[in-house]
Design a protein around this motif. Structure first.
Motif, PDB file in Angstrom:
ATOM      1  N   HIS A 143      61.568 -20.949  54.691  1.00  0.00           N
ATOM      2  CA  HIS A 143      62.537 -20.559  55.724  1.00  0.00           C
ATOM      3  C   HIS A 143      61.915 -20.643  57.112  1.00  0.00           C
ATOM      4  CE1 HIS A 143      66.210 -19.022  53.648  1.00  0.00           C
ATOM      5  NE2 HIS A 143      65.396 -19.071  52.598  1.00  0.00           N
ATOM      6  N   LYS A 184      59.135 -18.723  49.455  1.00  0.00           N
ATOM      7  CA  LYS A 184      60.480 -18.667  50.026  1.00  0.00           C
ATOM      8  C   LYS A 184      60.430 -18.433  51.541  1.00  0.00           C
ATOM      9  CE  LYS A 184      64.904 -16.188  49.476  1.00  0.00           C
ATOM     10  NZ  LYS A 184      65.734 -17.170  48.765  1.00  0.00           N
ATOM     11  N   ASP A 232      66.413 -22.519  48.906  1.00  0.00           N
ATOM     12  CA  ASP A 232      67.430 -21.695  48.254  1.00  0.00           C
ATOM     13  C   ASP A 232      68.185 -22.489  47.191  1.00  0.00           C
ATOM     14  OD1 ASP A 232      66.615 -19.683  49.910  1.00  0.00           O
ATOM     15  OD2 ASP A 232      68.330 -19.786  51.260  1.00  0.00           O
ATOM     16  N   ARG A 233      68.450 -23.767  47.482  1.00  0.00           N
ATOM     17  CA  ARG A 233      69.127 -24.601  46.491  1.00  0.00           C
ATOM     18  C   ARG A 233      68.202 -24.857  45.303  1.00  0.00           C
ATOM     19  NH1 ARG A 233      73.728 -25.497  44.047  1.00  0.00           N
ATOM     20  NH2 ARG A 233      73.643 -27.481  42.909  1.00  0.00           N
ATOM     21  N   HIS A 263      63.077 -25.112  56.205  1.00  0.00           N
ATOM     22  CA  HIS A 263      63.503 -25.716  54.933  1.00  0.00           C
ATOM     23  C   HIS A 263      64.168 -24.688  54.022  1.00  0.00           C
ATOM     24  CE1 HIS A 263      61.195 -29.038  56.355  1.00  0.00           C
ATOM     25  NE2 HIS A 263      60.010 -28.459  56.150  1.00  0.00           N
ATOM     26  N   GLY A 264      64.713 -23.646  54.614  1.00  0.00           N
ATOM     27  CA  GLY A 264      65.272 -22.545  53.845  1.00  0.00           C
ATOM     28  C   GLY A 264      66.401 -22.964  52.919  1.00  0.00           C
ATOM     29  N   LYS A 265      67.304 -23.814  53.404  1.00  0.00           N
ATOM     30  CA  LYS A 265      68.441 -24.230  52.581  1.00  0.00           C
ATOM     31  C   LYS A 265      67.978 -25.039  51.372  1.00  0.00           C
ATOM     32  CE  LYS A 265      72.029 -24.189  56.164  1.00  0.00           C
ATOM     33  NZ  LYS A 265      73.044 -25.002  56.893  1.00  0.00           N
ATOM     34  N   ILE A 266      66.955 -25.865  51.577  1.00  0.00           N
ATOM     35  CA  ILE A 266      66.429 -26.660  50.456  1.00  0.00           C
ATOM     36  C   ILE A 266      65.814 -25.737  49.409  1.00  0.00           C
ATOM     37  CG2 ILE A 266      64.672 -28.349  49.803  1.00  0.00           C
ATOM     38  CD1 ILE A 266      65.085 -29.686  52.502  1.00  0.00           C
TER      39      ILE A 266
END
Length: 608
Positions: free
Chosen positions: A297, A293, A306-307, A301-304
């Protein structure tokens, strides 16, 4: 919709397997050598070298040669032999050789202090000791005067096992097999000393019958993991009963076993061995998740991630309530290629499942890993129960629980919530300690010291340790484990200790994960050489840790929630003396050493 199961006070799991034919757990390897001599029982690797196969026949021959040497050295049935080593091929070799001649293995953690070594070897009356390194030998020599029964000392790294094999004497292979056949399930197989979070360790007497009972049931309820097509790389200490049962279980079921002693090279070792399943404690799964994780981030690529995390959890949960929707399945397929494959690679790339014990994993991580494609089967047990007394399994899995009792076991919840156990895995007694034995047993039931509940389907939840329950000044009972496990799941948190006994509110001491600290500094634009000791009151750092505290508090009522916390300048580790070898906090030591910090929490104005 099916009604939610209600809680019950007692549950018995009926026997699922016929009585075993074996009398001695060493029988397993000789059975395999006779029936499937070319089966690859193990793979071993010398430092820096490739993995090489060890067939069932080869391993049995090695055990036989070492066992003959032990007889020639004067080791008698029932004699105790100390074994102090990291997790390596030779540990298993010695263990089976000792068992084969009817002697008793006494494991000693390779990190043990001289005082601990002295106590275990003197209390057990060990007549010989096999240690890994010259440093271990020096430790043992320093206390040898206080362990007078020891006649022999062999050092693995100094050719000690070769020395044993070359012992002059008349012992033959037939002598070994006669010794092995003379053992009964009621005979003592091992004395395993509790890791001692408080007080002096107690020696748990485990019989061959205890191990045979456990392994017989393992063959039934974890047959999809432990079979002759499977493989695992053992990196937990075999000195701990959890690793020991997997060691024996693999050789009993044909699962190919490997060893690695150094977790610092674990990712590389897993990639080379490519196990089908792994055995671990929750902290390893937390680290795999948190590292992935944080890396995502840091790389933007944090949003990817997290999704993908949410999709994995939702996908797993959908398997409980029904089938995943087409849209969820499509997202899951996409993230399997983009994200999940990279996480699976950290476990060797071929890993399909895992067994976890020692502490609760937590529902969120349990669902995440199943959604990724690595189902984690949580179990529960103690040294006194020969490892697993309950376990989730492929045909009976409920994430967030430690599974059902293994077949042949009965669990009861006492009036005060303590779990009591009865069945074939329960130890015989504490070695030379009738007072402790009497305290642990209640009308034939073993008192676990753990607080839990059983639902009507037989699934067990552990909510805390009886001795660790905190009673606030307001009379509120708080189980710290729930809060600590949730807080420790945060990527930046190393350890967490909840406090508040006889205090007006609950507080916590928090340490920072040393591996995550450089990432936090970079993320927050701080110099790379910034010392944690200078930052424990930093506003941004405390805000980050507050997120971990908020996550923990979401699991409990306001009266049970953490209202204040302190960040400490150093992590708690096994090397620092704050964790046991199985990574449990030595609470009494931590509380004593940090008394000023705890007092400071309650000298401030009471939080809202």
């Amino acid at each position: 919709m099916t009604a939610a199961p209600h809680t019950v006070t007692e549950f018995t799991a009926p026997h699922a397997a016929a009585p075993w034919a074996e009398r001695n757990f060493a029988d397993y390897i000789f059975d395999y050598a006779q029936n499937r001599p070319q089966h690859v029982s193990m793979r071993r690797r010398d430092p820096g070298g490739p993995w090489r196969d060890v067939t069932a026949k080869q391993f049995a021959e090695e055990v036989l040669g070492l066992a003959r040497g032990l007889i020639n050295a004067g080791i008698q049935p029932g004699d105790r032999v100390g074994l102090m080593s990291r997790t390596r091929y030779e540990w298993t070799l010695v263990d089976f050789a000792v068992a084969a001649i009817g002697a008793v293995t006494v494991p000693v953690y390779e990190t043990s202090s001289a005082e601990q070594v002295q106590w275990i070897l003197s209390d057990s009356g060990a007549v010989a000791a096999i240690v890994e390194t010259k440093a271990h030998a020096e430790t043992l020599e320093s206390i040898r005067g206080d362990a007078p029964a020891i006649r022999e000392l062999w050092v693995i790294d100094d050719g000690g096992l070769e020395t044993i094999r070359e012992m002059l004497g008349s012992a033959t292979a037939d002598d070994v097999h006669e010794r092995r056949a003379a053992v009964t399930p009621d005979d003592l197989a091992s004395i395993i000393y509790t890791s001692g979070t408080t007080g002096r360790p107690k020696g748990c007497e485990l019989t061959h019958g205890n191990f045979l009972f456990e392994i017989t049931q393992v063959r039934q309820y974890l047959g999809d993991l432990l079979n002759d097509q499977a493989s695992t790389l053992l990196f937990l200490p075999i000195a701990h009963v959890f690793g020991r049962v997997i060691e024996i279980g693999c050789l009993a079921t044909g699962c190919t076993l490997g060893h690695t002693p150094d977790v610092r090279n674990l990712i590389e070792d897993l990639a080379g061995f490519q196990p089908r399943f792994v055995l671990s404690v929750p902290r390893v799964f937390e680290k795999v998740f948190n590292t992935a994780k944080q890396k995502a981030h840091a790389e933007g690529h944090g949003k990817i991630f997290d999704r993908a995390e949410k999709v994995a959890i939702d996908y797993s949960k959908a398997q409980v309530s029904g089938r995943p929707s087409p849209w969820l399945s499509l997202q899951h397929k996409l993230f399997k290629r983009l994200v999940y494959s990279k996480i699976a690679k950290a476990l060797g790339g071929n890993c399909e499942s895992a067994i976890s014990g020692g502490a609760p994993l937590g529902e969120r991580l349990g669902h995440f890993f199943r959604g990724v494609g690595v189902t984690v089967y949580e179990g529960y047990g103690l040294t006194e129960t020969t490892a697993a007394a309950t376990v989730n399994r492929p045909d009976a899995l409920r994430i967030g629980t430690v599974g059902m009792p293994i077949p042949g076991m009965t669990l009861r919840v006492a009036d005060d919530g303590e779990l009591l156990l009865k069945g074939g895995v329960v130890f015989r007694r504490y070695w030379q300690n009738p007072e402790a034995t009497a305290d642990a047993m209640q009308d034939g039931w073993f008192r676990t010291g753990d607080i839990g509940e059983i639902d009507s389907d037989g699934f067990v939840r552990i909510t805390g340790r009886k001795k660790e329950l905190i009673v606030t000044a307001g009379g509120k009972n708080v189980a710290p484990a729930v809060l600590e496990d949730r807080a420790r799941a945060h990527w930046l948190v190393g350890q967490c200790l909840v406090v508040g006994d006889q205090k007006p509110f609950i507080g916590a001491l928090v340490t920072i994960d040393p591996e995550a600290w450089p990432q936090w500094l970079e993320k927050n634009g701080r110099p790379a050489d910034t010392k944690l000791a200078d930052m424990v009151n930093d506003t941004e750092l405390r805000a980050e840790i507050q997120e971990a505290i908020d996550s923990a508090n979401a699991a409990v009522s306001k009266a049970e929630s953490i209202r204040a916390f302190a960040i400490l300048p150093a992590d708690w580790t096994e090397e620092s003396g704050h964790l046991t070898p199985s990574l449990k906090l030595k609470r009494n030591i931590v509380l004593k050493e940090n008394a000023p910090e705890i007092e400071a929490l309650y000298s401030r104005p009471k939080p809202d």
